[in-house]
Design an enzyme around this catalytic site. Sequence first.
Site, mmCIF file in Angstrom:
data_model
loop_
_atom_site.group_PDB
_atom_site.id
_atom_site.type_symbol
_atom_site.label_atom_id
_atom_site.label_comp_id
_atom_site.label_asym_id
_atom_site.label_seq_id
_atom_site.Cartn_x
_atom_site.Cartn_y
_atom_site.Cartn_z
ATOM 1 N N LYS A 202 -3.827 10.390 5.550
ATOM 2 C CA LYS A 202 -4.757 9.211 6.020
ATOM 3 C C LYS A 202 -5.117 9.386 7.305
ATOM 4 C CE LYS A 202 -3.465 5.202 4.028
ATOM 5 N NZ LYS A 202 -2.874 4.033 4.133
ATOM 6 N N PHE B 83 -4.281 0.661 0.974
ATOM 7 C CA PHE B 83 -2.755 0.502 0.579
ATOM 8 C C PHE B 83 -2.715 1.017 -0.715
ATOM 9 C CE2 PHE B 83 1.102 -1.309 -0.114
ATOM 10 C CZ PHE B 83 1.729 -1.194 0.969
ATOM 11 N N ASP C 275 0.360 8.699 7.767
ATOM 12 C CA ASP C 275 -0.461 7.664 8.097
ATOM 13 C C ASP C 275 -0.565 7.805 9.561
ATOM 14 O OD1 ASP C 275 -1.255 5.080 8.413
ATOM 15 O OD2 ASP C 275 -0.310 4.459 6.738
ATOM 16 N N ASP D 278 5.653 2.939 -2.541
ATOM 17 C CA ASP D 278 5.901 1.594 -2.996
ATOM 18 C C ASP D 278 5.203 0.444 -1.896
ATOM 19 O OD1 ASP D 278 8.732 0.496 -1.305
ATOM 20 O OD2 ASP D 278 7.647 2.470 -0.612
ATOM 21 N N GLU E 111 6.498 15.306 2.726
ATOM 22 C CA GLU E 111 6.151 13.892 3.153
ATOM 23 C C GLU E 111 5.409 13.255 2.106
ATOM 24 O OE1 GLU E 111 7.234 11.183 3.740
ATOM 25 O OE2 GLU E 111 6.942 10.964 6.069
ATOM 26 N N ASP E 112 5.441 12.216 1.547
ATOM 27 C CA ASP E 112 4.340 11.473 0.536
ATOM 28 C C ASP E 112 3.052 11.390 1.249
ATOM 29 O OD1 ASP E 112 5.363 9.539 2.256
ATOM 30 O OD2 ASP E 112 5.642 8.151 0.636
ATOM 31 N N GLY F 289 10.009 7.852 -0.456
ATOM 32 C CA GLY F 289 8.648 8.059 -0.717
ATOM 33 C C GLY F 289 8.365 9.688 -1.186
#
Length: 174
Positions: free
Chosen positions: A130, A151, A102, A158, A98-99, A43
């Site tokens: 997030k 999402f 979460d 992805d 990091e992308d 990611g």
Amino acid sequence: MKEKGSLFLIEEERIKKRIKEMAEEIKKDYEGKNPLFVGILKGAFIFMADLVRALDMDLEIDFLAVSSYGKFTETTGEVEILKDLQIPVKGRHVVIVEDIVDTGLTLKYIKDMIQSRGPLSLKICALLDKKERRRVDIDADYVGFSVPDRFLVGYGLDVAEKYRNLPYIKEIEG
């Protein structure tokens, strides 16, 4: 960022602008230090490429591939190392790239693992955060955008290996 009345979206130009701002902040923090940037595959690869190109400084890069999702859209919480680092981190200034942060479960595992290897310093740089999904106490030191619990795909994110190549980030309906 568009959110009201339509699907969530972060436009390409806004991403580019924010990455340049983040690069300036990182450059100030690591002036003269030759940090090691560790991208979390798959990611983070697009974000990391743009980030390091925006950094006019000495640096090195390496990649770590992990799996905690398998074929699911929810993390299992169990992390498997698929590709370990090739460059030793002992005595280095390390920035994990990091992308998205979460639940934080995978990132905490990665941070603890790298910390156990003796870096001089360790920070986290994430394009997206997030926070409302966080299940462990972990925060990024550099954050591109705080995002709602939706999402998201694009710009490296992805679903079943699709949408990574989009130059923007958008919400998809599940």
